[in-house]
Design a protein around this motif. Structure first.
Motif, PDB file in Angstrom:
ATOM      1  N   GLU A  24      -9.699 -31.428  62.303  1.00  0.00           N
ATOM      2  CA  GLU A  24     -10.853 -31.887  63.593  1.00  0.00           C
ATOM      3  C   GLU A  24     -11.822 -32.475  62.989  1.00  0.00           C
ATOM      4  N   TRP A  25     -12.462 -33.250  63.899  1.00  0.00           N
ATOM      5  CA  TRP A  25     -13.883 -33.826  63.497  1.00  0.00           C
ATOM      6  C   TRP A  25     -14.792 -32.735  63.711  1.00  0.00           C
ATOM      7  N   HIS A  26     -15.679 -32.594  62.492  1.00  0.00           N
ATOM      8  CA  HIS A  26     -16.885 -31.438  62.537  1.00  0.00           C
ATOM      9  C   HIS A  26     -17.621 -31.787  61.623  1.00  0.00           C
ATOM     10  N   SER A  27     -18.841 -31.074  61.664  1.00  0.00           N
ATOM     11  CA  SER A  27     -19.682 -31.515  60.482  1.00  0.00           C
ATOM     12  C   SER A  27     -20.487 -29.984  59.968  1.00  0.00           C
ATOM     13  N   HIS A  28     -21.090 -29.981  58.798  1.00  0.00           N
ATOM     14  CA  HIS A  28     -21.636 -28.812  58.490  1.00  0.00           C
ATOM     15  C   HIS A  28     -23.224 -29.129  58.165  1.00  0.00           C
ATOM     16  N   GLN A  29     -23.708 -28.686  59.277  1.00  0.00           N
ATOM     17  CA  GLN A  29     -25.344 -29.051  59.481  1.00  0.00           C
ATOM     18  C   GLN A  29     -26.369 -28.349  58.182  1.00  0.00           C
ATOM     19  N   ASP A  30     -25.844 -27.279  57.727  1.00  0.00           N
ATOM     20  CA  ASP A  30     -26.811 -26.760  57.011  1.00  0.00           C
ATOM     21  C   ASP A  30     -26.442 -26.828  55.247  1.00  0.00           C
ATOM     22  N   THR A  31     -25.299 -27.284  55.027  1.00  0.00           N
ATOM     23  CA  THR A  31     -24.965 -27.237  53.732  1.00  0.00           C
ATOM     24  C   THR A  31     -24.267 -28.394  53.173  1.00  0.00           C
ATOM     25  N   ASP A  32     -24.315 -28.719  51.986  1.00  0.00           N
ATOM     26  CA  ASP A  32     -23.324 -29.833  51.367  1.00  0.00           C
ATOM     27  C   ASP A  32     -22.060 -29.107  50.975  1.00  0.00           C
ATOM     28  N   LYS A  33     -21.029 -29.688  50.757  1.00  0.00           N
ATOM     29  CA  LYS A  33     -19.707 -29.356  50.523  1.00  0.00           C
ATOM     30  C   LYS A  33     -18.912 -29.788  49.065  1.00  0.00           C
ATOM     31  N   VAL A  34     -18.393 -29.309  48.458  1.00  0.00           N
ATOM     32  CA  VAL A  34     -17.554 -29.962  47.508  1.00  0.00           C
ATOM     33  C   VAL A  34     -16.255 -29.653  47.514  1.00  0.00           C
ATOM     34  N   PHE A  35     -15.449 -30.858  47.377  1.00  0.00           N
ATOM     35  CA  PHE A  35     -14.052 -30.747  47.430  1.00  0.00           C
ATOM     36  C   PHE A  35     -13.440 -31.281  46.088  1.00  0.00           C
ATOM     37  N   PHE A  36     -12.364 -30.406  45.429  1.00  0.00           N
ATOM     38  CA  PHE A  36     -11.918 -30.686  44.192  1.00  0.00           C
ATOM     39  C   PHE A  36     -10.308 -30.548  44.561  1.00  0.00           C
ATOM     40  N   THR A  37      -9.742 -31.904  44.425  1.00  0.00           N
ATOM     41  CA  THR A  37      -8.279 -32.071  44.691  1.00  0.00           C
ATOM     42  C   THR A  37      -7.345 -31.552  43.399  1.00  0.00           C
ATOM     43  N   LEU A  38      -6.393 -30.368  43.759  1.00  0.00           N
ATOM     44  CA  LEU A  38      -5.889 -29.763  42.623  1.00  0.00           C
ATOM     45  C   LEU A  38      -4.399 -30.721  42.660  1.00  0.00           C
ATOM     46  N   GLU A  39      -3.891 -30.943  43.940  1.00  0.00           N
ATOM     47  CA  GLU A  39      -2.541 -31.488  43.911  1.00  0.00           C
ATOM     48  C   GLU A  39      -2.528 -32.636  45.066  1.00  0.00           C
ATOM     49  N   GLY A  40      -1.854 -33.628  44.921  1.00  0.00           N
ATOM     50  CA  GLY A  40      -1.712 -34.643  46.114  1.00  0.00           C
ATOM     51  C   GLY A  40      -3.031 -35.241  46.304  1.00  0.00           C
ATOM     52  N   GLU A  41      -3.107 -35.806  47.372  1.00  0.00           N
ATOM     53  CA  GLU A  41      -4.560 -36.555  47.564  1.00  0.00           C
ATOM     54  C   GLU A  41      -5.112 -36.296  49.288  1.00  0.00           C
ATOM     55  N   MET A  42      -6.352 -35.907  49.136  1.00  0.00           N
ATOM     56  CA  MET A  42      -7.063 -35.558  50.334  1.00  0.00           C
ATOM     57  C   MET A  42      -7.753 -36.863  50.881  1.00  0.00           C
ATOM     58  N   ILE A  43      -7.987 -37.012  51.987  1.00  0.00           N
ATOM     59  CA  ILE A  43      -8.627 -38.098  52.681  1.00  0.00           C
ATOM     60  C   ILE A  43      -9.444 -37.541  53.831  1.00  0.00           C
ATOM     61  N   ILE A  44     -10.758 -38.013  53.500  1.00  0.00           N
ATOM     62  CA  ILE A  44     -11.758 -38.009  54.582  1.00  0.00           C
ATOM     63  C   ILE A  44     -12.276 -39.063  55.086  1.00  0.00           C
ATOM     64  N   ASP A  45     -12.202 -39.057  56.795  1.00  0.00           N
ATOM     65  CA  ASP A  45     -12.608 -40.079  57.365  1.00  0.00           C
ATOM     66  C   ASP A  45     -13.911 -39.826  57.877  1.00  0.00           C
ATOM     67  N   PHE A  46     -14.836 -40.797  57.922  1.00  0.00           N
ATOM     68  CA  PHE A  46     -16.071 -40.657  58.478  1.00  0.00           C
ATOM     69  C   PHE A  46     -16.107 -41.773  59.840  1.00  0.00           C
ATOM     70  N   ARG A  47     -17.166 -41.636  60.535  1.00  0.00           N
ATOM     71  CA  ARG A  47     -17.349 -42.362  61.574  1.00  0.00           C
ATOM     72  C   ARG A  47     -17.560 -43.921  61.195  1.00  0.00           C
ATOM     73  N   ASP A  48     -17.967 -44.113  59.702  1.00  0.00           N
ATOM     74  CA  ASP A  48     -18.343 -45.408  59.456  1.00  0.00           C
ATOM     75  C   ASP A  48     -17.331 -45.696  58.098  1.00  0.00           C
ATOM     76  N   GLY A  49     -16.318 -44.817  57.951  1.00  0.00           N
ATOM     77  CA  GLY A  49     -15.575 -45.317  56.639  1.00  0.00           C
ATOM     78  C   GLY A  49     -14.789 -44.103  56.106  1.00  0.00           C
ATOM     79  N   GLN A  50     -14.254 -44.112  54.842  1.00  0.00           N
ATOM     80  CA  GLN A  50     -13.118 -43.037  54.612  1.00  0.00           C
ATOM     81  C   GLN A  50     -13.293 -43.130  53.005  1.00  0.00           C
ATOM     82  N   VAL A  51     -12.902 -42.014  52.536  1.00  0.00           N
ATOM     83  CA  VAL A  51     -12.764 -41.693  51.253  1.00  0.00           C
ATOM     84  C   VAL A  51     -11.509 -41.004  50.738  1.00  0.00           C
ATOM     85  N   LYS A  52     -10.919 -41.374  49.673  1.00  0.00           N
ATOM     86  CA  LYS A  52      -9.628 -40.632  49.162  1.00  0.00           C
ATOM     87  C   LYS A  52      -9.873 -40.122  47.977  1.00  0.00           C
ATOM     88  N   ILE A  53      -9.374 -38.542  47.964  1.00  0.00           N
ATOM     89  CA  ILE A  53      -9.796 -37.858  46.864  1.00  0.00           C
ATOM     90  C   ILE A  53      -8.538 -37.384  45.987  1.00  0.00           C
TER      91      ILE A  53
END
Length: 121
Positions: free
Chosen positions: A42-71
């Motif tokens: 779901e679309w959501h945000s974390h107002q109080d903290t940064d987050k770290v995503f580390f892909t161990l297997e496969g590929e994660m995609i994060i969509d933003f309102r103004d772009g996208q990142v593939k990890i």
């Protein structure tokens, strides 16, 4: 004192549920969590903290309102706090998260995919 490394493959074999982070360790007030994902979150945000995503297997995609990142496997992404995002994965993907102990996976808003917090494996 008991010293033992954490085997990520072993920990990942202990659960199959998707979008439900499992805690494997703590450092100060931060938790290391393993997560299996596929499909869209779901679309959501974390107002109080940064987050770290580390892909161990496969590929994660994060969509933003103004772009996208593939990890892809072996890469990390540091998400600054307050940015709205929608994580996804086309195929099952295994992620390790690093975030404060109190973080709820849907950013604090109750939703269908809100997972129990502080679940250890």
């Amino acid at each position: 004192m008991h010293y033992q490394a954490i085997n990520l493959k072993d920990k990942l074999s202990k659960f199959n549920d998707l979008w439900s982070p499992k805690v494997i360790g703590e450092m100060n007030d931060y938790q290391f969590k393993l997560l299996k994902i596929t499909g869209d979150f779901e679309w959501h945000s974390h107002q109080d903290t940064d987050k770290v995503f580390f892909t161990l297997e496969g590929e994660m995609i994060i969509d933003f309102r103004d772009g996208q990142v593939k990890i892809p496997k072996g890469e990390i992404f540091i998400l600054p706090k307050g940015i709205e995002m929608k994580p996804s994965a086309e195929k099952e993907c295994h992620i390790m998260l690093l975030e404060p102990r109190s973080v709820v996976n849907t950013g604090g808003t109750e939703a269908e995919l809100t997972a129990a917090n502080d679940t250890w494996i």
